[in-house]
Enzyme design. Structure first.
Site, PDB file in Angstrom:
ATOM      1  CB  SER A  67       0.506  43.049  89.802  1.00  0.00           C
ATOM      2  OG  SER A  67      -0.095  44.030  90.637  1.00  0.00           O
ATOM      3  CB  ILE A  82      -0.173  51.732  85.570  1.00  0.00           C
ATOM      4  CG1 ILE A  82       1.035  51.136  86.313  1.00  0.00           C
ATOM      5  CG2 ILE A  82       0.251  52.470  84.299  1.00  0.00           C
ATOM      6  CD1 ILE A  82       2.060  52.123  86.783  1.00  0.00           C
ATOM      7  CB  SER A 126      -3.490  35.497  88.535  1.00  0.00           C
ATOM      8  OG  SER A 126      -3.575  36.909  88.472  1.00  0.00           O
ATOM      9  CE1 TYR A 155      -4.314  41.968  87.826  1.00  0.00           C
ATOM     10  CE2 TYR A 155      -3.567  42.752  89.974  1.00  0.00           C
ATOM     11  CZ  TYR A 155      -3.486  42.776  88.592  1.00  0.00           C
ATOM     12  OH  TYR A 155      -2.567  43.589  87.985  1.00  0.00           O
TER      13      TYR A 155
END
Length: 261
Positions: A143, A189, A159, A156
Site C-alpha cells: 500500500s 481504491i 504491516s 495497517y
C-alpha cells in the site's frame, strides 16, 4: 494467446475488490486460477463469474494467516493444474482507524497476521515449487500507506511497510533462482475494505472530493490494480524484481494531507 496463457496462478483475497478483479483478468488472459478467500460464498461467486466468462478456476475457502491452509491451497493448485507459476498474495484488512492509545496487542496481531504473515506464508510455500522449475512471479499487495505516513492507520501502515521489506528481502534471497518477487502499492481504491470511506463521503454529499489529494484528482478502481498485477505476473515484467510499484494516481509522490487540528 493471452498474456498468461499456460500459466497456473493463485490469487488470495479473491472474493471481492482487487482480488476478484485480478482473478478474473488472469483467467481472461489464459491462466488457470485458484481463487482463495476466507469468505466461502464470495470466492465461490468469483469462481462462478470466471466460469461464465469462459475461464478455468477452482475456489478455495481459506484463512491466509493459517499455515496449514496456505500449504494446502498451494498443493491444491499443483495437484489441480500441474504446477504454479504466479502467486498474487493480495488478501488484506485495514482494521479501521482506531486511536493509538486505544489499540491493543490483539488488534495489531490480527492485522499483522493477515497483511504480513499471510504473504510470508504464501511465499514460503509457493517458492520451493517455483525454484525447482526455475521461474515464477510472486506479487504482494502492499500500500502507499507502507511508503509514507498519512495514508492509513498505524498497524495497517506498519504491516504494509513490512510487505515492502518482505518483497525486497525475498527477491534477494531467491538470488539466481529465476523467481521474481514484487509488490503493488495501491492508493485509494474503491473496494469492500474502503467502503466506509466512500459511504461516509456520499452521505455527506462530498463524493466528488474523494481522491482529490492525488494529481489525477480521483480514486482508483480494482481493475486498474489488476492491470498492474497482470503486468507483474506476465513475462512482460521479466526484468522487474524486488520492486514496490505505486498505483495511486500520483499520491505517493508527495502524500499531502490536511491538518488535523
Amino acid at each position: 494467446m493471452g498474456r498468461l496463457s499456460g500459466k497456473r496462478a493463485i490469487v488470495t483475497g479473491a472474493g471481492s475488490g482487487i482480488g476478484r478483479a485480478s482473478a478474473r483478468l488472469f483467467a481472461h488472459e489464459g491462466a488457470q486460477v485458484v481463487a482463495v478467500d476466507r469468505a466461502e460464498d464470495a470466492v465461490d461467486e468469483t469462481a462462478a463469474l470466471i466460469r461464465k466468462e469462459g475461464g478455468t478456476v477452482s475456489s478455495v475457502a481459506a484463512d491466509v494467516s493459517d499455515e496449514t491452509a496456505v500449504k494446502a491451497f498451494v498443493e491444491h493448485c499443483i495437484a489441480e493444474y500441474g504446477g504454479l507459476d504466479v502467486l498474487y498474495a493480495n488478501a488484506g484488512i485495514s482494521g479501521g482507524l482506531v486511536p493509538l492509545q486505544e489499540q491493543t496487542v490483539g488488534y495489531w496481531q490480527e492485522i499483522l497476521a493477515i497483511n504480513l504473515i499471510g504473504p510470508f506464508l504464501a511465499i514460503k510455500y509457493a517458492s520451493p515449487h517455483m525454484i525447482r522449475q526455475g521461474h515464477g512471479s510472486i506479487i504482494c499487495t502492499a500500500s502507499v500507506a507502507g511508503l509514507r505516513a498519512n495514508a492509513g492507520g498505524t498497524p495497517y501502515s506498519a504491516s504494509k511497510a513490512g510487505v515492502v521489506s518482505l518483497v525486497q528481502t525475498t527477491a534477494n534471497e531467491f538470488y539466481g533462482t529465476g523467481v521474481r518477487v514484487n509488490a503493488i502499492c495501491p492508493g485509494l481504491i474503491e473496494t469492500g475494505m474502503t467502503k466506509p470511506i466512500f459511504d461516509g463521503a456520499r452521505a455527506r454529499g462530498s463524493e466528488d472530493r474523494i481522491g482529490q489529494l492525488n494529481p489525477l484528482k480521483r480514486y482508483g478502481l480494482p481493475p486498474e490494480i489488476a492491470q498492474a498485477a497482470l503486468f507483474l505476473a506476465s513475462d512482460d515484467a521479466s526484468y522487474v524484481n524486488g520492486q514496490a510499484i505505486a498505483v495511486d494516481g500520483g499520491l505517493s509522490s508527495t502524500h499531502p494531507f490536511a491538518g488535523r487540528r
